[in-house]
Motif scaffolding. Structure first.
Motif, PDB file in Angstrom:
ATOM      1  N   GLY A   1       0.803  -1.212   0.000  1.00  0.00           N
ATOM      2  CA  GLY A   1       0.000   0.000   0.000  1.00  0.00           C
ATOM      3  C   GLY A   1       0.837   1.263   0.000  1.00  0.00           C
ATOM      4  O   GLY A   1       0.566   2.218  -0.749  1.00  0.00           O
ATOM      5  N   VAL A   2       1.876   1.281   0.819  1.00  0.00           N
ATOM      6  CA  VAL A   2       2.725   2.475   0.917  1.00  0.00           C
ATOM      7  C   VAL A   2       3.476   2.714  -0.389  1.00  0.00           C
ATOM      8  O   VAL A   2       3.554   3.848  -0.886  1.00  0.00           O
ATOM      9  CB  VAL A   2       3.707   2.350   2.095  1.00  0.00           C
ATOM     10  CG1 VAL A   2       4.706   3.501   2.092  1.00  0.00           C
ATOM     11  CG2 VAL A   2       2.949   2.322   3.416  1.00  0.00           C
ATOM     12  N   TYR A   3       4.007   1.656  -0.975  1.00  0.00           N
ATOM     13  CA  TYR A   3       4.749   1.842  -2.224  1.00  0.00           C
ATOM     14  C   TYR A   3       3.822   2.136  -3.398  1.00  0.00           C
ATOM     15  O   TYR A   3       4.224   2.788  -4.367  1.00  0.00           O
ATOM     16  CB  TYR A   3       5.624   0.619  -2.507  1.00  0.00           C
ATOM     17  CG  TYR A   3       6.812   0.515  -1.579  1.00  0.00           C
ATOM     18  CD1 TYR A   3       7.593   1.635  -1.301  1.00  0.00           C
ATOM     19  CD2 TYR A   3       7.150  -0.682  -0.957  1.00  0.00           C
ATOM     20  CE1 TYR A   3       8.676   1.568  -0.445  1.00  0.00           C
ATOM     21  CE2 TYR A   3       8.230  -0.772  -0.097  1.00  0.00           C
ATOM     22  CZ  TYR A   3       8.989   0.364   0.161  1.00  0.00           C
ATOM     23  OH  TYR A   3      10.071   0.290   1.008  1.00  0.00           O
ATOM     24  N   THR A   4       2.585   1.678  -3.318  1.00  0.00           N
ATOM     25  CA  THR A   4       1.601   2.077  -4.333  1.00  0.00           C
ATOM     26  C   THR A   4       1.345   3.573  -4.247  1.00  0.00           C
ATOM     27  O   THR A   4       1.295   4.275  -5.277  1.00  0.00           O
ATOM     28  CB  THR A   4       0.285   1.302  -4.128  1.00  0.00           C
ATOM     29  OG1 THR A   4       0.501  -0.086  -4.374  1.00  0.00           O
ATOM     30  CG2 THR A   4      -0.801   1.820  -5.070  1.00  0.00           C
ATOM     31  N   ALA A   5       1.172   4.084  -3.023  1.00  0.00           N
ATOM     32  CA  ALA A   5       0.978   5.519  -2.834  1.00  0.00           C
ATOM     33  C   ALA A   5       2.170   6.303  -3.354  1.00  0.00           C
ATOM     34  O   ALA A   5       2.007   7.347  -4.012  1.00  0.00           O
ATOM     35  CB  ALA A   5       0.751   5.817  -1.354  1.00  0.00           C
ATOM     36  N   GLN A   6       3.363   5.804  -3.101  1.00  0.00           N
ATOM     37  CA  GLN A   6       4.570   6.484  -3.584  1.00  0.00           C
ATOM     38  C   GLN A   6       4.595   6.527  -5.118  1.00  0.00           C
ATOM     39  O   GLN A   6       4.917   7.560  -5.725  1.00  0.00           O
ATOM     40  CB  GLN A   6       5.817   5.777  -3.067  1.00  0.00           C
ATOM     41  CG  GLN A   6       7.126   6.450  -3.465  1.00  0.00           C
ATOM     42  CD  GLN A   6       8.339   5.666  -2.994  1.00  0.00           C
ATOM     43  OE1 GLN A   6       8.390   4.443  -3.118  1.00  0.00           O
ATOM     44  NE2 GLN A   6       9.298   6.366  -2.420  1.00  0.00           N
ATOM     45  N   SER A   7       4.252   5.410  -5.746  1.00  0.00           N
ATOM     46  CA  SER A   7       4.244   5.364  -7.214  1.00  0.00           C
ATOM     47  C   SER A   7       3.221   6.332  -7.796  1.00  0.00           C
ATOM     48  O   SER A   7       3.459   6.963  -8.827  1.00  0.00           O
ATOM     49  CB  SER A   7       3.939   3.937  -7.689  1.00  0.00           C
ATOM     50  OG  SER A   7       4.943   3.034  -7.287  1.00  0.00           O
TER      51      SER A   7
ATOM     52  N   GLY B   1      -0.224  16.905  -9.465  1.00  0.00           N
ATOM     53  CA  GLY B   1      -1.055  17.393  -8.374  1.00  0.00           C
ATOM     54  C   GLY B   1      -1.915  16.343  -7.717  1.00  0.00           C
ATOM     55  O   GLY B   1      -2.859  16.664  -6.995  1.00  0.00           O
ATOM     56  N   LEU B   2      -1.618  15.079  -7.949  1.00  0.00           N
ATOM     57  CA  LEU B   2      -2.439  14.001  -7.392  1.00  0.00           C
ATOM     58  C   LEU B   2      -2.226  13.887  -5.884  1.00  0.00           C
ATOM     59  O   LEU B   2      -1.131  14.121  -5.381  1.00  0.00           O
ATOM     60  CB  LEU B   2      -2.058  12.702  -8.112  1.00  0.00           C
ATOM     61  CG  LEU B   2      -2.800  11.414  -7.798  1.00  0.00           C
ATOM     62  CD1 LEU B   2      -2.884  10.556  -9.062  1.00  0.00           C
ATOM     63  CD2 LEU B   2      -2.059  10.634  -6.721  1.00  0.00           C
ATOM     64  N   ARG B   3      -3.290  13.543  -5.154  1.00  0.00           N
ATOM     65  CA  ARG B   3      -3.213  13.360  -3.701  1.00  0.00           C
ATOM     66  C   ARG B   3      -3.721  11.967  -3.341  1.00  0.00           C
ATOM     67  O   ARG B   3      -4.662  11.455  -3.949  1.00  0.00           O
ATOM     68  CB  ARG B   3      -4.047  14.411  -2.963  1.00  0.00           C
ATOM     69  CG  ARG B   3      -3.531  15.831  -3.137  1.00  0.00           C
ATOM     70  CD  ARG B   3      -2.184  16.007  -2.436  1.00  0.00           C
ATOM     71  NE  ARG B   3      -1.707  17.390  -2.487  1.00  0.00           N
ATOM     72  CZ  ARG B   3      -0.927  17.866  -3.450  1.00  0.00           C
ATOM     73  NH1 ARG B   3      -0.572  17.074  -4.468  1.00  0.00           N
ATOM     74  NH2 ARG B   3      -0.529  19.117  -3.411  1.00  0.00           N
ATOM     75  N   VAL B   4      -3.073  11.362  -2.328  1.00  0.00           N
ATOM     76  CA  VAL B   4      -3.406   9.995  -1.936  1.00  0.00           C
ATOM     77  C   VAL B   4      -3.669   9.925  -0.432  1.00  0.00           C
ATOM     78  O   VAL B   4      -2.896  10.464   0.368  1.00  0.00           O
ATOM     79  CB  VAL B   4      -2.256   9.013  -2.291  1.00  0.00           C
ATOM     80  CG1 VAL B   4      -2.586   7.599  -1.796  1.00  0.00           C
ATOM     81  CG2 VAL B   4      -2.004   9.003  -3.795  1.00  0.00           C
ATOM     82  N   ASP B   5      -4.771   9.269  -0.082  1.00  0.00           N
ATOM     83  CA  ASP B   5      -5.038   8.931   1.317  1.00  0.00           C
ATOM     84  C   ASP B   5      -4.810   7.430   1.489  1.00  0.00           C
ATOM     85  O   ASP B   5      -5.414   6.617   0.770  1.00  0.00           O
ATOM     86  CB  ASP B   5      -6.485   9.263   1.705  1.00  0.00           C
ATOM     87  CG  ASP B   5      -6.709  10.761   1.904  1.00  0.00           C
ATOM     88  OD1 ASP B   5      -5.712  11.500   1.979  1.00  0.00           O
ATOM     89  OD2 ASP B   5      -7.882  11.176   1.965  1.00  0.00           O
ATOM     90  N   VAL B   6      -3.938   7.072   2.426  1.00  0.00           N
ATOM     91  CA  VAL B   6      -3.690   5.665   2.741  1.00  0.00           C
ATOM     92  C   VAL B   6      -4.546   5.312   3.957  1.00  0.00           C
ATOM     93  O   VAL B   6      -4.385   5.894   5.031  1.00  0.00           O
ATOM     94  CB  VAL B   6      -2.197   5.401   3.029  1.00  0.00           C
ATOM     95  CG1 VAL B   6      -1.981   3.943   3.401  1.00  0.00           C
ATOM     96  CG2 VAL B   6      -1.354   5.776   1.809  1.00  0.00           C
TER      97      VAL B   6
END
Length: 256
Positions: free
Chosen positions: A24-30, A39-44
């Motif tokens: 999950g964390v590395y998906t957010a990083q990618s 400008g994309l934002r991610v909530d984990v």
């Protein structure tokens, strides 16, 4: 997609990643480092209060080098474009997947099995029989461990049997074989350390339904069993014979 609409704020694509383990964390990083959509934002999101998944709650406490991967994951979550939200459960008893999709433009699920798979054999529920899921959660201080009601009664036995031939099976066998002094410098919970120190288990047997050719543990994990202080690893030659389907070395997976 990245332009502003009239005088309004610029469009921001918001994505939810369910699961805060390494995947999950590395998906957010990618997602935040790609250049196609700026400008994309991610909530984990995670149902547990703390992140890092199996790195925090699944890696054995005596594998400190692997557990140090948490430092790399922490660096990713500190990115201002990524936000971690704990105590968010998706599914029965929590937020529905349908509602989650209404809140975000996309949802990525990076979760594993939350419960062990039953063997479906007679005696599975007898006293002294427990799952590796419960045992690992107990010695890793997983928040679910207390709710699982893990019983320590079987630690009064002198012999233990571990069913399986994967890395988790080797972890369980190694933790049962280690002395308290070896585990004390690790982050093993105090209650688990005390129980393991009082354990009377002196023999640990690993049993698998298939032969060594199909074993799923890594060489490093197996080698550790042979180097435990005060312990002796024993393998019987008859049990190391290759089965006919794997007698030809060319048919075996290439060594990495």
């Amino acid at each position: 997609m990245g332009s502003s609409c009239g005088k309004g704020a610029p469009f921001v694509l918001r994505i939810a990643v369910v699961g805060s383990g390494p995947s999950g964390v590395y998906t957010a990083q990618s997602l935040v480092t790609q250049s196609t959509v700026p400008g994309l934002r991610v909530d984990v999101l995670d149902r547990l209060p703390c992140p890092y998944g199996l790195v925090r709650y699944g890696v054995a406490p005596d594998h400190e080098k692997i557990k140090s991967l948490q430092n790399n994951l922490r660096t990713v979550l500190e990115d201002e474009r990524i936000n971690f939200l704990g105590h968010v459960e998706i599914g029965p008893g929590g937020m529905s997947p349908e509602r989650l999709l209404r809140l975000y433009h996309a949802v990525v699920y990076c979760v594993g099995a939350s419960a062990d798979r039953r063997l479906g054999i007679p005696g599975e529920d007898l006293p002294g029989s427990c799952s590796a899921t419960d045992f690992v959660a107990w010695y890793s201080a997983h928040p679910d461990a207390s709710a699982g009601g893990f019983s320590l009664d079987w630690l009064t036995a002198r012999s233990a049997v571990v069913i399986g031939a994967g890395n988790v099976a080797v972890d369980v066998a190694r933790i049962l074989s280690r002395g308290a002094d070896e585990l004390r410098p690790t982050d093993v919970p105090h209650a688990a350390l005390g129980a393991l120190a009082a354990s009377r288990v002196r023999e640990v047997h690993m049993v698998a339904r298939r032969g060594p050719s199909q074993a799923k543990f890594t060489t490093k994990e197996l080698r550790e069993l042979g180097s435990l202080p005060g312990a002796e690893a024993v393998a019987y030659a008859a049990e190391l014979a290759l089965d006919p389907a794997c007698s030809d070395p060319s048919a075996l997976p290439a060594a990495s």
